[in-house]
Scaffold this motif. Sequence first.
Motif, mmCIF file in Angstrom:
data_model
loop_
_atom_site.group_PDB
_atom_site.id
_atom_site.type_symbol
_atom_site.label_atom_id
_atom_site.label_comp_id
_atom_site.label_asym_id
_atom_site.label_seq_id
_atom_site.Cartn_x
_atom_site.Cartn_y
_atom_site.Cartn_z
ATOM 1 N N ARG A 114 30.408 61.049 24.635
ATOM 2 C CA ARG A 114 29.646 62.259 24.300
ATOM 3 C C ARG A 114 29.975 63.392 25.261
ATOM 4 N N THR A 115 30.020 63.087 26.544
ATOM 5 C CA THR A 115 30.333 64.110 27.541
ATOM 6 C C THR A 115 31.740 64.661 27.334
ATOM 7 N N SER A 119 25.071 64.841 32.384
ATOM 8 C CA SER A 119 25.128 64.490 30.969
ATOM 9 C C SER A 119 25.225 62.978 30.780
ATOM 10 N N ILE A 120 25.983 62.320 31.637
ATOM 11 C CA ILE A 120 26.137 60.863 31.542
ATOM 12 C C ILE A 120 24.844 60.141 31.905
ATOM 13 N N GLY A 172 19.410 60.344 29.197
ATOM 14 C CA GLY A 172 19.298 59.621 27.934
ATOM 15 C C GLY A 172 17.982 58.893 27.845
ATOM 16 N N SER A 217 24.622 63.739 18.964
ATOM 17 C CA SER A 217 23.838 62.513 19.178
ATOM 18 C C SER A 217 24.519 61.288 18.578
ATOM 19 N N ILE A 257 27.122 53.463 28.856
ATOM 20 C CA ILE A 257 27.894 54.528 29.489
ATOM 21 C C ILE A 257 29.269 54.664 28.839
ATOM 22 N N SER A 304 28.798 55.285 24.659
ATOM 23 C CA SER A 304 28.050 56.438 24.184
ATOM 24 C C SER A 304 28.090 57.638 25.130
ATOM 25 N N ARG A 305 27.679 57.450 26.378
ATOM 26 C CA ARG A 305 27.483 58.590 27.275
ATOM 27 C C ARG A 305 28.798 59.293 27.645
ATOM 28 N N ARG A 349 18.551 68.015 25.193
ATOM 29 C CA ARG A 349 18.116 66.625 25.378
ATOM 30 C C ARG A 349 16.897 66.506 26.296
#
Length: 310
Positions: A44-45, A19-20, A23, A168, A37, A40-41, A279
């Motif tokens: 989100r995770t 997931s990380i 994108g 998102s 990372i 955002s990433r 995604r």
Amino acid sequence: MFRIFLPLSLLLALLSISSILIGSHALHFDAKSLDIILISRVPRTLALILTGISLSVAGVIMQQLARNKFVEPSTTGTVESATLGMLVMLIFFPAASVFYKLLVACISAVIGTALFLLILRRVPLRSGFLVPLVGIMYAGVLGAIITFIAYKYDLLQSIWVWIQGDFSMVLRGRYELLWLAAGLSFIAYFSADKLTLAGLGKQVSINLGLNYSVVFVWGLIIVSLITGVTVVNSGVIPFLGLVVPNIVSLLVGDNLRRSLPLIAMSGALLVLFCDILARTINFPYEIPIATVMGIIGSFIFLFLLLRRAS
């Protein structure tokens, strides 16, 4: 138990890393990629994991309170009630902070869920299949009221964007309230034995020495708070709290003290998997996770219904 838990933990770590890394922006060993990372990433995770844990636990508690395997917050009007609270805030207090919107959403979820459970007590249920049917009808009525009010005040698009299950827009500083929902799920573990007894019914649990009313209200508050927090932060994720507890129940039984950790981890895994799928199906574009979860969850729901019917 350990033989199931260990591979699930490894799979959770693998999906989290995936997931990380996934994108539209390719990651490199530079400051910009590090910011992506961290900002955002990773948030989100974490939001995906916390949502999966929270909604799965809320689903199994709802099933214990309603004494039916085919209910969850999105099929009992709890989600719609929280959404109605959000809509009221958008109409009368549009500039209110997230905390006050969350508070009203949670209060509305408590009232809506209590009303649904009251309806169940008034309706003669000759079959377990009538419970989710009543819940879907009740949720449909609330959904129609929400649509009418939103249309009247020209907020239809706003409320739709708000409740559409989508991660998102999750960034650092915009998901932290989900830790509250995960904390409530953790607290629910210490009430697992009492919730298991409550699932046997009011008369049986009272005969076993349980204060049924207190446990019932406590479970209702946990479900409503979790639903309110997730609706405000990540929108509506359908079927999650329904299919995960049922699948885990087939594997380890209905004792919540034993099954709750597996339910929480399985919920996180399913949400991560659906988000990664959303995604990558049309990469670099993204499908709302609610759409993917709705398709997968509906097929699993049908399988469970047909399996119970046979």
